[in-house]
Design a protein around this motif. Structure first.
Motif, PDB file in Angstrom:
ATOM      1  N   TRP A  97       2.450 -62.940   2.348  1.00 47.17           N
ATOM      2  CA  TRP A  97       1.735 -64.212   2.427  1.00 47.17           C
ATOM      3  C   TRP A  97       0.472 -64.146   1.593  1.00 47.17           C
ATOM      4  O   TRP A  97      -0.249 -63.150   1.630  1.00 47.17           O
ATOM      5  CB  TRP A  97       1.381 -64.535   3.881  1.00 47.17           C
ATOM      6  CG  TRP A  97       2.608 -64.721   4.701  1.00 47.17           C
ATOM      7  CD1 TRP A  97       3.325 -63.751   5.337  1.00 47.17           C
ATOM      8  CD2 TRP A  97       3.292 -65.941   4.933  1.00 47.17           C
ATOM      9  NE1 TRP A  97       4.418 -64.298   5.957  1.00 47.17           N
ATOM     10  CE2 TRP A  97       4.425 -65.638   5.739  1.00 47.17           C
ATOM     11  CE3 TRP A  97       3.067 -67.256   4.559  1.00 47.17           C
ATOM     12  CZ2 TRP A  97       5.318 -66.620   6.158  1.00 47.17           C
ATOM     13  CZ3 TRP A  97       3.957 -68.228   4.980  1.00 47.17           C
ATOM     14  CH2 TRP A  97       5.062 -67.900   5.775  1.00 47.17           C
ATOM     15  N   THR A 156       1.895 -60.736   7.473  1.00 48.82           N
ATOM     16  CA  THR A 156       2.349 -61.816   8.342  1.00 48.82           C
ATOM     17  C   THR A 156       1.560 -63.089   8.081  1.00 48.82           C
ATOM     18  O   THR A 156       0.421 -63.044   7.614  1.00 48.82           O
ATOM     19  CB  THR A 156       2.178 -61.451   9.834  1.00 48.82           C
ATOM     20  OG1 THR A 156       0.780 -61.313  10.114  1.00 48.82           O
ATOM     21  CG2 THR A 156       2.919 -60.165  10.182  1.00 48.82           C
ATOM     22  N   GLN A 157       2.166 -64.197   8.436  1.00 48.63           N
ATOM     23  CA  GLN A 157       1.476 -65.477   8.317  1.00 48.63           C
ATOM     24  C   GLN A 157       0.291 -65.513   9.278  1.00 48.63           C
ATOM     25  O   GLN A 157      -0.773 -66.025   8.938  1.00 48.63           O
ATOM     26  CB  GLN A 157       2.441 -66.626   8.603  1.00 48.63           C
ATOM     27  CG  GLN A 157       1.816 -67.989   8.418  1.00 48.63           C
ATOM     28  CD  GLN A 157       2.804 -69.130   8.625  1.00 48.63           C
ATOM     29  OE1 GLN A 157       3.931 -68.925   9.076  1.00 48.63           O
ATOM     30  NE2 GLN A 157       2.391 -70.331   8.294  1.00 48.63           N
ATOM     31  N   CYS A 185      -2.694 -63.806   7.812  1.00 46.69           N
ATOM     32  CA  CYS A 185      -3.295 -64.657   6.788  1.00 46.69           C
ATOM     33  C   CYS A 185      -4.120 -65.772   7.437  1.00 46.69           C
ATOM     34  O   CYS A 185      -5.256 -66.025   7.040  1.00 46.69           O
ATOM     35  CB  CYS A 185      -2.195 -65.237   5.904  1.00 46.69           C
ATOM     36  SG  CYS A 185      -2.770 -66.366   4.623  1.00 46.69           S
ATOM     37  N   GLU A 186      -3.555 -66.426   8.446  1.00 45.97           N
ATOM     38  CA  GLU A 186      -4.265 -67.521   9.117  1.00 45.97           C
ATOM     39  C   GLU A 186      -5.514 -67.020   9.832  1.00 45.97           C
ATOM     40  O   GLU A 186      -6.543 -67.709   9.851  1.00 45.97           O
ATOM     41  CB  GLU A 186      -3.320 -68.233  10.078  1.00 45.97           C
ATOM     42  CG  GLU A 186      -2.256 -69.030   9.329  1.00 45.97           C
ATOM     43  CD  GLU A 186      -1.163 -69.579  10.218  1.00 45.97           C
ATOM     44  OE1 GLU A 186      -1.104 -69.246  11.416  1.00 45.97           O
ATOM     45  OE2 GLU A 186      -0.340 -70.357   9.684  1.00 45.97           O
ATOM     46  N   CYS A 211      -1.751 -70.708   4.090  1.00 44.86           N
ATOM     47  CA  CYS A 211      -1.002 -69.483   3.841  1.00 44.86           C
ATOM     48  C   CYS A 211       0.351 -69.866   3.265  1.00 44.86           C
ATOM     49  O   CYS A 211       1.030 -70.736   3.799  1.00 44.86           O
ATOM     50  CB  CYS A 211      -0.834 -68.687   5.127  1.00 44.86           C
ATOM     51  SG  CYS A 211      -2.414 -68.139   5.807  1.00 44.86           S
ATOM     52  N   SER A 222       4.015 -68.324   1.572  1.00 49.94           N
ATOM     53  CA  SER A 222       4.896 -67.177   1.392  1.00 49.94           C
ATOM     54  C   SER A 222       4.980 -66.809  -0.090  1.00 49.94           C
ATOM     55  O   SER A 222       5.028 -67.683  -0.958  1.00 49.94           O
ATOM     56  CB  SER A 222       6.290 -67.502   1.933  1.00 49.94           C
ATOM     57  OG  SER A 222       7.157 -66.420   1.712  1.00 49.94           O
TER      58      SER A 222
END
Length: 104
Positions: free
Chosen positions: A22, A59-60, A63-64, A90, A92
């Motif tokens: 991500w 992972t998302q 990122c968040e 975010c 991919s």
């Protein structure tokens, strides 16, 4: 007479593991307003963060979480730049909307 020789060919199955990550992406600045960001711009116009050496998150959620942390930090320094992180998203690494050239 010799019996016919048989070659046993076994199908070879190869598993390919594609690891997607991500990117934290920042929207472009709008041309009609200073320090306003265009969250509706095509993804190809967005920038990876940080620009010089972008982080690829596993992972998302990771990122968040970084978007939230960066937004809070930047808000203390510059409220107008914090708006950029509020519009961040975010994406991919295998998202087809991102041109491949942006990853080189």
């Amino acid at each position: 007479m010799q019996p016919a020789m048989r070659l046993a060919i076994r199908p070879c199955s190869t598993a390919v593991l594609v690891l997607a990550g991500w990117f934290l992406m920042l929207p472009p600045e709008r041309t009609d307003y200073a320090h306003r960001y265009d969250a509706d711009a095509p993804l190809a116009q967005w920038s990876k963060y940080p620009v010089q050496n972008p982080t690829v998150y596993d992972t998302q959620a990771g990122c968040e979480n970084d978007i939230k942390a960066q937004s809070a930090t930047v808000l203390q320094l510059n409220a107008s730049l914090a708006k950029m992180f509020e519009a961040a998203r975010c994406v991919s690494t295998d998202d087809p909307a991102l041109p491949q050239a942006r990853f080189n």
